[in-house]
Write a protein that holds these residues in place. Structure first.
Motif, PDB file in Angstrom:
ATOM      1  N   SER A  18     157.410  62.667  45.551  1.00  0.00           N
ATOM      2  CA  SER A  18     155.630  61.896  46.091  1.00  0.00           C
ATOM      3  C   SER A  18     156.181  60.442  46.351  1.00  0.00           C
ATOM      4  O   SER A  18     155.352  60.707  47.264  1.00  0.00           O
ATOM      5  CB  SER A  18     155.385  62.019  44.413  1.00  0.00           C
ATOM      6  OG  SER A  18     156.036  61.396  43.370  1.00  0.00           O
ATOM      7  N   ASN A  19     156.895  60.494  46.232  1.00  0.00           N
ATOM      8  CA  ASN A  19     157.330  58.799  46.680  1.00  0.00           C
ATOM      9  C   ASN A  19     157.086  58.173  48.440  1.00  0.00           C
ATOM     10  O   ASN A  19     157.162  57.479  48.926  1.00  0.00           O
ATOM     11  CB  ASN A  19     158.356  58.124  46.049  1.00  0.00           C
ATOM     12  CG  ASN A  19     158.067  56.431  46.819  1.00  0.00           C
ATOM     13  OD1 ASN A  19     157.231  55.364  46.542  1.00  0.00           O
ATOM     14  ND2 ASN A  19     159.147  56.090  47.326  1.00  0.00           N
ATOM     15  N   CYS A 223     149.634  51.090  43.263  1.00  0.00           N
ATOM     16  CA  CYS A 223     148.934  51.261  41.498  1.00  0.00           C
ATOM     17  C   CYS A 223     150.678  52.596  41.418  1.00  0.00           C
ATOM     18  O   CYS A 223     151.391  52.780  40.303  1.00  0.00           O
ATOM     19  CB  CYS A 223     147.895  51.823  40.405  1.00  0.00           C
ATOM     20  SG  CYS A 223     147.340  50.292  40.794  1.00  0.00           S
ATOM     21  N   TYR A 224     149.903  53.775  42.345  1.00  0.00           N
ATOM     22  CA  TYR A 224     151.466  55.093  41.619  1.00  0.00           C
ATOM     23  C   TYR A 224     152.782  54.436  41.909  1.00  0.00           C
ATOM     24  O   TYR A 224     153.365  54.934  40.941  1.00  0.00           O
ATOM     25  CB  TYR A 224     150.656  55.956  43.004  1.00  0.00           C
ATOM     26  CG  TYR A 224     151.348  57.514  43.068  1.00  0.00           C
ATOM     27  CD1 TYR A 224     151.086  58.330  41.725  1.00  0.00           C
ATOM     28  CD2 TYR A 224     152.539  57.161  43.114  1.00  0.00           C
ATOM     29  CE1 TYR A 224     152.175  59.390  41.554  1.00  0.00           C
ATOM     30  CE2 TYR A 224     152.834  58.754  42.879  1.00  0.00           C
ATOM     31  CZ  TYR A 224     152.715  59.792  42.560  1.00  0.00           C
ATOM     32  OH  TYR A 224     153.572  60.868  42.264  1.00  0.00           O
ATOM     33  N   PRO A 229     157.176  56.491  40.605  1.00  0.00           N
ATOM     34  CA  PRO A 229     158.346  56.660  41.398  1.00  0.00           C
ATOM     35  C   PRO A 229     159.321  55.104  41.135  1.00  0.00           C
ATOM     36  O   PRO A 229     160.560  55.907  40.875  1.00  0.00           O
ATOM     37  CB  PRO A 229     158.090  56.374  42.544  1.00  0.00           C
ATOM     38  CG  PRO A 229     156.640  56.765  43.054  1.00  0.00           C
ATOM     39  CD  PRO A 229     155.777  56.373  41.241  1.00  0.00           C
ATOM     40  N   SER A 230     158.782  54.456  40.149  1.00  0.00           N
ATOM     41  CA  SER A 230     159.186  53.001  39.855  1.00  0.00           C
ATOM     42  C   SER A 230     160.363  53.336  38.116  1.00  0.00           C
ATOM     43  O   SER A 230     161.507  53.440  38.568  1.00  0.00           O
ATOM     44  CB  SER A 230     158.242  52.275  40.065  1.00  0.00           C
ATOM     45  OG  SER A 230     157.993  51.895  41.625  1.00  0.00           O
ATOM     46  N   ILE A 258     163.115  69.837  48.189  1.00  0.00           N
ATOM     47  CA  ILE A 258     162.233  71.168  47.341  1.00  0.00           C
ATOM     48  C   ILE A 258     161.377  70.358  46.793  1.00  0.00           C
ATOM     49  O   ILE A 258     160.263  71.655  47.283  1.00  0.00           O
ATOM     50  CB  ILE A 258     163.334  71.225  46.502  1.00  0.00           C
ATOM     51  CG1 ILE A 258     164.637  71.682  47.394  1.00  0.00           C
ATOM     52  CG2 ILE A 258     162.679  72.693  45.596  1.00  0.00           C
ATOM     53  CD1 ILE A 258     164.474  72.809  48.478  1.00  0.00           C
ATOM     54  N   PHE A 259     161.342  69.428  46.169  1.00  0.00           N
ATOM     55  CA  PHE A 259     159.523  68.816  45.519  1.00  0.00           C
ATOM     56  C   PHE A 259     158.395  68.720  46.774  1.00  0.00           C
ATOM     57  O   PHE A 259     157.287  69.350  45.992  1.00  0.00           O
ATOM     58  CB  PHE A 259     159.828  67.693  44.543  1.00  0.00           C
ATOM     59  CG  PHE A 259     160.538  67.964  43.365  1.00  0.00           C
ATOM     60  CD1 PHE A 259     159.682  69.115  42.370  1.00  0.00           C
ATOM     61  CD2 PHE A 259     161.616  67.982  42.210  1.00  0.00           C
ATOM     62  CE1 PHE A 259     160.393  69.928  41.274  1.00  0.00           C
ATOM     63  CE2 PHE A 259     162.561  68.111  41.236  1.00  0.00           C
ATOM     64  CZ  PHE A 259     161.851  69.560  40.779  1.00  0.00           C
ATOM     65  N   THR A 260     159.369  67.767  47.300  1.00  0.00           N
ATOM     66  CA  THR A 260     158.456  67.616  48.630  1.00  0.00           C
ATOM     67  C   THR A 260     157.384  68.776  49.395  1.00  0.00           C
ATOM     68  O   THR A 260     156.580  68.827  49.557  1.00  0.00           O
ATOM     69  CB  THR A 260     159.153  67.152  49.741  1.00  0.00           C
ATOM     70  OG1 THR A 260     159.428  65.265  48.960  1.00  0.00           O
ATOM     71  CG2 THR A 260     158.095  65.777  51.143  1.00  0.00           C
TER      72      THR A 260
END
Length: 306
Positions: A18-19, A223-224, A229-230, A258-260
């Protein structure tokens, strides 16, 4: 492998997938080094209220380990994501994901060259198999897709970032800290932000980027990536590295593309194709093949968690 360890290995590639999407959205909106600095500033602001007292209690250990903390903060906080965001300004997610999948090669070579770690046949075969799986997905299941991949300047930045992350992973394992995970994370972030300051100043002085517009999009992005991801991903990563071999977590990183793809399906309505399933099978087979036959639990000194 128990369920908690499996989840600790699985969450980071999901969140880093997601990052990559959010990082591409930020390209042209927030300068890359600045984005990385804002990300970790946000993470530290969220983390400090929960960890400030524990930091004070561990000040003697912090003083004793400051050199290791400074080095790890540079490679894991300052370098990796700044280079990734920099890569996304001129490259595309296909190239960066494909280059990121070379991490198993880096981890094996760095382990051998810097730490004398042997490279077993199973690990070598697992690395090759998982990289083939990622490449198959990135090529869309077509060998002719090789013609569509063009390495640009951003690809070199991503290659450097992959090197930085692989070295950071080895440092976590070979130089285990006596600090609990949250204190260790805070120290790494603080050190990484200190390293980042001159790079941010240089970026704004000579980078040629437009001034940042602080609007809802900027706030949402910072914020996300500053929380999920952090903080969430890094806590899981440090826990997984401390409790298993450094090679195994790096193979799970191959699940990031794959998640992407899966996130693209959910967010963009893109229908999955058969080659996605083929790539996933190859990647998982590589992970299983590279898994140590008899992984011993890490000692208390090797784990950053209390």
């Amino acid at each position: 492998m128990n369920g908690r360890l499996f989840l600790a290995l699985l969450l980071p590639p999901f969140l880093w997938g997601s990052n990559a999407i959010v990082g591409k959205m930020a390209a042209g909106h927030i300068p890359p080094v600045t984005l990385n600095t804002l990300r970790w500033t946000m993470a530290l602001v969220v983390l400090l209220p929960f960890v400030a007292r524990r930091v004070a209690r561990h000040r003697e250990v912090l003083r004793a380990e400051w050199r290791d903390l400074v080095v790890a903060g540079f490679w894991g906080i300052t370098c990796y994501n700044a280079l990734q965001y920099l890569a996304l300004t001129t490259s595309n997610p296909i190239n960066t994901s494909l280059i990121g999948s070379s991490a198993p090669v880096f981890i094996l070579l760095l382990g051998r060259l810097l730490f004398g770690a042997p490279i077993g046949m199973r690990s070598a075969c697992g690395a090759a198999l998982s990289v083939i799986g990622v490449a198959w997905v990135m090529l869309g299941g077509r060998l002719g897709g090789l013609d569509a991949i063009h390495f640009v300047r951003g690809d070199l930045f991503m290659l450097a970032g992959t090197f930085a992350w692989s070295l950071y992973t080895w440092l976590l394992k070979r130089r285990p800290s006596r600090l609990p995970t949250d204190v260790l994370m805070s120290a790494h972030i603080a050190a990484g932000l200190a390293w980042s300051l001159p790079f941010v100043l240089a970026e704004h002085a000579w980078g040629g980027y437009a001034p940042i517009v602080f609007d809802w999009k900027t706030a949402a992005i910072v914020c996300y990536i500053g929380i999920f991801p952090s903080l969430v991903a890094f806590f899981c990563w440090q826990t997984a590295v401390a409790r298993t071999s450094p090679q195994l977590p790096i193979f799970f990183m191959n699940l990031t593309p794959i998640f992407t793809v899966l996130l693209s399906v959910l967010m963009l309505g893109v229908a999955p194709q058969p080659y996605h399933a083929v790539g996933l099978v190859l990647i998982l087979a590589g992970i299983l093949l590279a898994r140590p036959r008899a992984a011993r639990p890490a000692s208390a000194a090797a784990s950053p968690a209390e």
